[in-house]
Design a protein around this motif. Structure first.
Motif, mmCIF file in Angstrom:
data_model
loop_
_atom_site.group_PDB
_atom_site.id
_atom_site.type_symbol
_atom_site.label_atom_id
_atom_site.label_comp_id
_atom_site.label_asym_id
_atom_site.label_seq_id
_atom_site.Cartn_x
_atom_site.Cartn_y
_atom_site.Cartn_z
ATOM 1 N N SER A 117 0.879 -1.314 0.015
ATOM 2 C CA SER A 117 -0.112 -0.235 -0.106
ATOM 3 C C SER A 117 0.951 1.356 -0.007
ATOM 4 N N TYR A 152 -0.686 11.767 6.790
ATOM 5 C CA TYR A 152 -1.142 10.335 6.674
ATOM 6 C C TYR A 152 -0.568 9.617 7.640
ATOM 7 N N LEU A 202 -7.545 8.483 7.062
ATOM 8 C CA LEU A 202 -6.603 7.747 6.035
ATOM 9 C C LEU A 202 -7.406 7.505 4.958
ATOM 10 N N ARG A 206 -5.958 8.871 1.325
ATOM 11 C CA ARG A 206 -5.383 7.820 0.538
ATOM 12 C C ARG A 206 -4.980 8.226 -0.844
ATOM 13 N N GLU A 210 -1.264 8.365 -2.523
ATOM 14 C CA GLU A 210 -0.854 7.706 -3.482
ATOM 15 C C GLU A 210 -0.303 8.461 -4.816
ATOM 16 N N THR A 227 -10.356 5.181 -4.509
ATOM 17 C CA THR A 227 -9.911 4.773 -3.251
ATOM 18 C C THR A 227 -10.755 3.632 -2.760
ATOM 19 N N GLY A 233 -8.026 0.656 0.147
ATOM 20 C CA GLY A 233 -9.468 1.527 0.638
ATOM 21 C C GLY A 233 -10.532 0.622 0.946
#
Length: 598
Positions: A117, A152, A202, A206, A210, A227, A233
């Motif tokens: 992840s 994050y 989160l 996300r 990314e 996500t 996700g």
């Protein structure tokens, strides 16, 4: 009591400061998928243009929008096909190129998401026909966004801490059965709320995490939709659903406590706890690499044991805070039961920790040569300190548990009737042991909590660091592709010790063999982009033969430094020294060995 409260406040401030220092202001997290090889190789000169660019990683990776971008020597984006995985290879990404590419140097900027992840990004170059100067740099939108990464990471730490403070007190109440567990409802509810809020954070962060974009893009509908369709996700949404279910079950037990069998309630709580821990194990290190089923099981047990110990310590501290100097038998029994629970938790932590360390390191050398290994050493030191504090607490627990028996043995018998017994004829006999106040035990419990918080911070950082085994795999040289002999490409980091005075120098030695070579050097700044420096000097020395230093005499060619003809007379392991001057007074010299063959 006032001194104890002051000490607790100091520990709280220290823990908060440590959190902000290690997480809020950290550098971007190292991703877990490392680039193993590329075709064309980085820095290679090809006779003809390739039909596609292929990147192979140490583990399977996921693709983002525009995961691979190709730029020509004029910094214009090349129209390519859509990036996808090679047939049957989830660890290999490729993008097709146009049929005709002009002569010159091309740059490939890439960004993918590793199986555990975490995003990883970088850039490489290849040349068609000959190398040319290029204005292309590692683009800003391919790098990490510091604000997004910090937020994050903080949310991840809060989630780890909250799950420990949620499951630990629940295990303490279920197994240790304290006399008055009602005072634990408020901290457990706060932990549930913190975990729920951090999980939502989160999920929202996300996509920006990314993509490497700003936090303001978190609420875009496209980001939320994407996500929700990814494995991280889905696991976050599963965690939210489990938390809602756990909250509903807790309210049901509280309302219909006498109607619900105790075994059924405990079985439901255990099932929810394991499922909740799996949402972490299935998205971190354990989800990729060797022995995935065993690794996920180990990571789940590790998290549950951590929660039982650290969260249980918190519950014990709150319980002891309300204890009287002469505690009742139910409290003493609860303390004794927690001692057994803590011992079992430590046993599980040691067993799973050893396995995870072996799986992540891969070799003893990685223990000192990699960031992952050094963080692991720091964690081992903190765990050793934690075990020492736990041993002290266990001795206090034993003393506290033996107090009722000691009182029974030392109680003076009174006759049923008549005058009292005569005084003790042996007044010099050893007196009964001095009583041990429960608050003395609480001080050691608070110490354990403080050190446990440090261990939790280090654990969070470990989950954001490239494992030593993956680093070793990435360091292995990839086979050279077909075409002209690949050049020797060396990257050396530098740091002059001033703000913004760090970066890296990429030196290409072509063909990297004995005889005449061309030397090209590109300097990258702290943001990963091209950096102009006033002076750069590169020399070669062969210590074994006492040859050198030989000056390459590179000159500034406008965006890069180069020397068209530099002679290396004999093969061997040469020491390449690079002197970088970033201002009138700030410069540094760094070195690295280079293997030269015939």
């Amino acid at each position: 009591m006032r001194d104890e409260h002051r000490w607790l406040r100091r520990l709280t401030v220290l823990g908060a400061g440590l959190l902000l220092l290690l997480l809020g202001a950290t550098a971007p997290a190292s991703a877990h998928a490392a680039l193993r090889g590329t075709d064309p190789a980085d820095g290679t000169v090809l006779k003809s243009a390739p039909r596609e660019v292929t990147l192979t990683f140490t583990e399977s990776v996921g693709l983002l929008t525009d995961s691979l971008r190709v730029y020509d020597p004029d910094n214009q984006r090349v129209r390519t096909g859509e990036a996808d995985h090679a047939a049957g290879r989830s660890d290999t990404v490729r993008v097709s190129l146009p049929a005709k590419l002009g002569t010159g140097t091309y740059t490939v900027a890439w960004r993918v998401v590793s199986a555990d992840s975490h995003p990883v990004s970088g850039a490489l170059t290849f040349s068609v026909g000959k190398r040319t100067a290029t204005a292309t740099s590692v683009l800003p939108d391919r790098a990490e966004n510091p604000a997004t990464t910090s937020l994050y990471n903080i949310a991840r730490y809060l989630a780890y801490l909250a799950v420990a403070l949620l499951l630990g007190p629940a295990a303490f109440v279920a197994y240790c059965r304290p006399p008055r567990p009602a005072h634990l409802r408020t901290p457990v509810a706060a932990a549930w709320g913190t975990l729920f809020a951090s999980t939502i954070a989160l999920f929202l962060l996300r996509a920006p995490y990314e993509e490497g974009t700003a936090p303001t893009t978190a609420f875009a509908l496209s980001s939320l939709t994407r996500t929700a369709s990814t494995r991280p996700g889905e696991l976050l949404l599963t965690r939210l659903a489990l938390l809602l279910l756990a909250g509903a079950c807790a309210l049901a037990v509280r309302r219909w406590r006498r109607r619900i069998p105790r075994r059924a309630a405990l079985a439901t709580a255990a099932t929810l706890a394991v499922a909740l821990a799996l949402t972490w194990a299935a998205s971190e290190h354990a989800s990729a690499g060797l022995q995935v089923p065993l690794a996920i099981t180990s990571a789940t047990l590790h998290l549950l044991a951590t929660a039982a110990w650290l969260g249980g310590l918190t519950a014990l501290a709150l319980t002891l805070r309300r204890a009287s100097p002469d505690p009742a038998a139910p409290l003493v029994q609860a303390v004794a039961r927690f001692s057994r629970l803590a011992f079992a938790s430590v046993t599980v932590l040691v067993a799973t920790g050893v396995y995870q360390s072996w799986r992540g390191l891969g070799s003893w050398q990685a223990l000192t040569d990699t960031t992952y290994g050094r963080l692991l050493l720091a964690k081992l030191a903190a765990v050793t300190l934690l075990l020492a504090a736990a041993s002290r607490s266990r001795r206090w627990t034993t003393r506290l548990a033996t107090r009722p028996a000691a009182r029974e043995r030392t109680r003076v018998p009174q006759p049923a009737g008549g005058p009292p017994l005569p005084p003790d004829p042996n007044p010099t006999a050893t007196p009964a042991p001095a009583p041990h106040h429960p608050h003395d035990l609480r001080r050691w419990v608070l110490t354990e909590m403080a050190v446990g918080t440090l261990v939790l911070v280090l654990t969070t950082l470990l989950t954001s660091t490239l494992p030593g085994r993956a680093a070793a795999e990435a360091a292995q040289a990839a086979p050279a592709p077909a075409g002209i002999q690949a050049a020797s490409v060396t990257t050396i980091p530098f740091d002059v010790g001033t703000p913004g005075g760090h970066g890296r120098v990429q030196i290409t030695l072509d063909p990297g063999r004995v005889g005449t070579n061309s030397v090209q050097a590109v300097v990258y700044g702290p943001d990963g982009g091209l950096s102009a420096v006033p002076e750069l000097r590169i020399t070669f020395t062969l210590p074994v033969q006492r040859i050198g230093p030989l000056d390459t005499k590179v000159t500034d060619r406008g965006g890069y430094w180069a020397a068209d003809a530099f002679n290396l007379p004999i093969p061997g392991t040469w020491t390449m020294k690079v002197t970088v001057r970033v201002s009138e007074v700030d410069q540094v010299t760094v070195s690295k060995t280079v293997r030269v063959v015939r």
